[in-house]
Design an enzyme around this catalytic site. Structure first.
Site, PDB file in Angstrom:
ATOM      1  N   ASP A  91      10.739   3.157  11.168  1.00 45.88           N
ATOM      2  CA  ASP A  91      11.625   2.776  10.074  1.00 45.88           C
ATOM      3  C   ASP A  91      12.561   3.925   9.712  1.00 45.88           C
ATOM      4  O   ASP A  91      13.756   3.711   9.452  1.00 45.88           O
ATOM      5  CB  ASP A  91      10.820   2.317   8.858  1.00 45.88           C
ATOM      6  CG  ASP A  91       9.717   3.287   8.461  1.00 45.88           C
ATOM      7  OD1 ASP A  91       9.409   4.230   9.227  1.00 45.88           O
ATOM      8  OD2 ASP A  91       9.138   3.110   7.378  1.00 45.88           O
ATOM      9  N   THR A 167      -0.479   4.018 -22.613  1.00 49.91           N
ATOM     10  CA  THR A 167      -0.944   4.400 -21.278  1.00 49.91           C
ATOM     11  C   THR A 167      -0.088   3.801 -20.166  1.00 49.91           C
ATOM     12  O   THR A 167       0.262   4.490 -19.200  1.00 49.91           O
ATOM     13  CB  THR A 167      -2.416   3.976 -21.091  1.00 49.91           C
ATOM     14  OG1 THR A 167      -3.219   4.687 -22.032  1.00 49.91           O
ATOM     15  CG2 THR A 167      -2.910   4.295 -19.687  1.00 49.91           C
TER      16      THR A 167
END
Length: 231
Positions: A91, A167
């Protein structure tokens, strides 16, 4: 007309080439492919040969020539810096071939933002000048959640470059900051004429890179793959 395939471990991406023009193929539907005047399939794969065989059968295109492309030491004006060129991800190799095709004689920093984020530098002469590989946005989030007891995440990514106040946003914003930080540091160390961005997570990164000579090219790998077509 030719079919181009980028076969990964989790999914496949496809494009068509007709008279030298590359266009995306959103769905690999066998009933639609059967209607096309395809001459051959060119593909790059990081998956097993067993998976490739299954795809051939599912698409109903086993009667056509299938031609696999691998990373090379040099081709089409691009030279690999790897001492063992075959170990360079195909790739990344195709992204450089695509970059050199679209922007010949330009010094380019190529960022492919997928499962992993790869950064590669290509010189004006087509020489690969090395690169970086770092975990992508999803991989980073998964690694933190998996290896900590009290960090959790949400399915939807909504990362922003600002301090988080819970969070989930702390995690997502931090992962976005780490990827953008690597891109910025890479550019600082080796600025180029163009910053070429591709990959599925490009949409998350693009808004924060507009001060650079940024070009987003979703079909970059397919432009590289198209160079192997034997007209």
């Amino acid at each position: 007309m030719y079919l181009l395939l980028d076969i990964g471990n989790t999914r496949e991406k496809a494009a068509l080439v007709k008279q030298g023009k590359v266009t995306a193929l959103p769905q690999l539907a066998p009933e639609n492919l059967a209607k096309l005047p395809l001459k051959a399939i060119y593909y790059a794969s990081v998956a097993s040969q067993e998976k490739v065989a299954v795809i051939k059968q599912l698409l109903g295109l086993e009667h056509l020539p299938w031609r696999q492309v691998h990373a090379e030491a040099r081709a089409y004006g691009v030279s690999s810096i790897y001492q063992q060129p075959q170990t360079l991800g195909v790739d990344r190799w195709l992204a450089m071939l695509g970059s050199q095709l679209l922007f010949p004689a330009a010094r380019v920093m190529i960022v492919d933002a997928g499962t992993a984020v790869t950064i590669d530098w290509l010189g004006e002469d087509g020489q690969h000048n090395g690169g970086w590989i770092i975990p992508g946005l999803k991989m980073q989030q998964h690694a933190v959640v998996k290896n900590t007891a009290k960090v959790f995440n949400s399915e939807m990514f909504n990362g922003r470059l600002e301090p988080g106040e819970d969070t989930v946003t702390c995690l997502q914003n931090g992962c976005l900051a780490s990827v953008l930080g690597a891109i910025r540091l890479g550019w600082q160390q080796n600025p180029c004429q163009k910053l070429l961005l591709t990959g599925g997570d490009s949409k998350f990164l693009k808004p924060y890179l507009t001060d650079l000579p940024l070009i987003v090219e979703p079909l970059l790998i397919f432009h590289g793959l198209s160079r192997y077509i034997d007209m």
